[in-house]
Design an enzyme around this catalytic site. Structure first.
Site, mmCIF file in Angstrom:
data_model
loop_
_atom_site.group_PDB
_atom_site.id
_atom_site.type_symbol
_atom_site.label_atom_id
_atom_site.label_comp_id
_atom_site.label_asym_id
_atom_site.label_seq_id
_atom_site.Cartn_x
_atom_site.Cartn_y
_atom_site.Cartn_z
ATOM 1 N N CYS A 109 21.736 -13.640 -1.260
ATOM 2 C CA CYS A 109 20.554 -12.737 -0.646
ATOM 3 C C CYS A 109 20.735 -13.479 0.925
ATOM 4 O O CYS A 109 20.241 -14.711 1.044
ATOM 5 C CB CYS A 109 19.451 -13.118 -1.237
ATOM 6 S SG CYS A 109 17.881 -12.328 -0.277
ATOM 7 N N CYS A 548 -24.097 33.927 -5.883
ATOM 8 C CA CYS A 548 -25.354 33.247 -5.859
ATOM 9 C C CYS A 548 -25.553 32.553 -4.618
ATOM 10 O O CYS A 548 -24.519 32.177 -4.182
ATOM 11 C CB CYS A 548 -25.442 32.487 -7.126
ATOM 12 S SG CYS A 548 -24.475 31.127 -7.103
#
Length: 600
Positions: A109, A548
């Site tokens: 790494c 409504c």
């Protein structure tokens, strides 16, 4: 198979020159291009410090580049024949496979830690290709020197587990181990038993551990999970064993074969063949016990190098090689004694181990990406009103660690609510509180939400007493009647009261808080009324549906999400520093928010 290419890109040719100009690197090789379009260059790197038993003075490496979407990946791998064979910290598992590639799998790494976030500007790695190659090679030289001196991991560094070979890409076994659990498991070092697990509903290839039993089948430990997770059936399909330390081969290699794992056991003063023999005998003796398919290896693990162990960690691998009551071999009698002998063979074999990925789902491990302060995470929170604002605040709180929640609402979820609600179509027609609690308990493994499917105040004395157990009472109804009921209700003790309400068109947010034995409704209402909030304009109201005239509150989902975020932060601040607080937040035309504090 790689072939030497006559026409090499200029930047790669420059990299070859760069290597030979460095006093610690050299190469007589040419760039090669593989069938899968990977450029590689073989070179030698030299230590500037004394060599070690695992790192020679000179080691051979391969600089490998390839295109990955819009980026060019740069990695360095050990050579199969002249490279390092050991696996160190901060290195992938170093294995020489049977492929035609000339390098192993053990690339070190070399990235700077911030680059894992995908933002190069946070790290030190340059952007130009040749500069990146130079930077990586210089990091390699630092890495091999540190490896030779055993300085890749030093006191104070975060502990990193070794890379496990051939680990399943996404099969995951979740467990929950807290700091307080370590003494219990430390007392079990060298012992073994059985464990049960359950599949995570709806998830792919994900299990979680439920119960631990001793080797006689007696329950010794139960893991607490969310109500949603506890619905699934338990299957006793694993064996656990506790080791005194992480099973690793020097310098930092996870065991690849059963024989290597046996060596790790022996280093701890334990015997893997004996363990297999004991497991096989117990499984055959317990008629209701199915053959376990997993082996769990627990060991104490510290957070940082040099620290004392903080908690137990579990590794998992596929368990193989145990005899059952029907196992026979030509030339041998099918006796228990012979089967115990056969059970001892698997741990001594060169057969590869099939590692399974594990994760600690303890609360503090789940929220390493961000959590609230302990002041509020330790509180029990009641939210009255599971509408758009209440549902999103409840979800925010759950994700940042406020796991003990009560949700109260008497309404049913309508399809029209979904345009700005945390719930989905599967909850339509259900009570809002019950449906929201079901959703919350699915978010994270430590969730612990319950519902009250009633209006406030509840009529039941049992429900009233349950509400009194909460520390923080949050009103998200926007209803003046509820504020009066909050004031009239006998809470029996001091609570942190918070009332959050959006203004017309969600242009603003009222935020009131008090830490008292009853809700100060007069003060809160006067503060709300005195704020310069927009007037309600019924001409802007929307109808619930054709046929409504039932007006609905006009506000978009992004407005509600904004105020849910602001409201969540207000809640966290108030719980950390209780007292009477009133603030009015106003959304500006450009989407920014201004706060109008009101002094007491």
């Amino acid at each position: 198979m790689s072939t030497v290419v006559q026409q090499v890109p200029a930047e790669l040719q420059a990299a070859l020159t760069l290597i030979n100009n460095d006093p610690r690197m050299r190469t007589n090789n040419a760039w090669a291009l593989s069938a899968d379009k990977r450029w590689s260059l073989k070179f030698t790197a030299e230590l500037s410090v004394p060599c070690s038993s695992f790192m020679p003075d000179n080691s051979v490496w391969h600089l490998v580049l390839w295109q990955e979407e819009t980026l060019i990946r740069i990695e360095v791998y050990p050579d199969k024949s002249e490279g390092i064979s050991a696996t160190f910290q901060h290195q992938n598992y170093n294995f020489s496979d049977a492929s035609t590639r000339e390098w192993t799998s053990g690339n070190p790494c070399l990235e700077n830690t911030p680059t894992v976030f995908g933002r190069n500007l946070w790290g030190l790695e340059p952007e130009a290709l040749l500069d990146r190659i130079s930077w990586r090679l210089s990091r390699l030289l630092l890495w091999i020197d540190a490896a030779a001196q055993e300085k890749l991991a030093t006191t104070g560094d975060a502990v990193e587990l070794p890379a496990f070979p051939d680990q399943s890409p996404f099969t995951v076994i979740g467990f929950s181990e807290q700091i307080d659990d370590l003494p219990f498991w430390a007392s079990k070092t060298g012992e073994w038993g059985f464990a049960s697990s359950t599949g995570l509903p709806g998830a792919h290839g994900t299990l979680f551990l439920r119960e631990f039993l001793d080797n006689k089948g007696k329950l010794i430990r139960t893991t607490k999970w969310s109500p949603f997770m506890r619905k699934g059936a338990r299957t006793t399909n694993a064996v656990w064993s506790v080791l005194p330390t992480l099973p690793v081969l020097a310098p930092w290699q996870a065991p690849r074969t059963w024989q290597e794992l046996s060596h790790c056991f022996a280093q701890c003063g334990l015997s893997l063949p004996d363990l297999f023999s004991d497991i096989g005998r117990s499984v055959r003796a317990l008629r209701k016990q199915r053959a376990p398919g997993l082996l769990l290896l627990g060991f104490p693990l510290e957070n940082k190098i040099g620290d004392e162990p903080a908690r137990i960690h579990w590794l998992a691998l596929r368990l193989a090689g145990l005899s059952n009551t029907m196992t026979k071999r030509p030339g041998f009698r099918p006796t228990e004694r012979n089967r115990r002998t056969w059970d001892r063979e698997q741990p001594l074999s060169q057969e590869p181990i099939r590692w399974v990925r594990t994760q600690n789902w303890a609360a503090d491990q789940l929220r390493t990406r961000g959590e609230a302060a302990n002041d509020i995470r330790s509180k029990k929170v009641l939210i009255i009103g599971a509408g758009s604002l209440g549902s999103m605040i409840a979800e925010n709180l759950m994700r940042i660690g406020v796991v003990s929640q009560g949700i109260l609402d008497a309404d049913l979820l309508q399809t029209g609510n979904l345009s700005r609600h945390a719930l989905t179509m599967t909850s339509v027609g259900h009570n809002k509180a019950a449906a929201l609690v079901e959703h919350l308990n699915r978010i994270l493994p430590d969730a612990s939400a319950r519902s009250f499917s009633c209006a406030f105040p509840p009529e039941s004395e049992v429900a009233k007493n349950s509400l009194r157990q909460y520390d923080v009472i949050i009103d998200c109804t926007g209803d003046d009647g509820v504020l009066k009921s909050l004031a009239a209700f006998d809470w029996k003790s001091e609570k942190i009261f918070i009332s959050l309400a959006m203004t017309w068109r969600a242009e603003g947010l009222f935020a009131f808080a008090a830490s008292e034995t009853s809700f100060p409704v007069t003060d809160a209402s006067s503060r709300f009324n005195a704020s310069a909030s927009p007037e309600i304009d019924m001409d802007e109201a929307r109808i619930e549906g054709i046929g409504c005239w039932h007006p609905v509150f006009p506000a978009r989902a992004d407005d509600v999400q904004l105020w849910a975020a602001v409201g969540t932060k207000f809640i966290c601040r108030v719980v950390s520093a209780p007292g009477r607080i009133y603030e009015y937040f106003k959304q500006m035309p450009d989407g920014t928010v201004e706060k109008e504090p009101h002094e007491y």
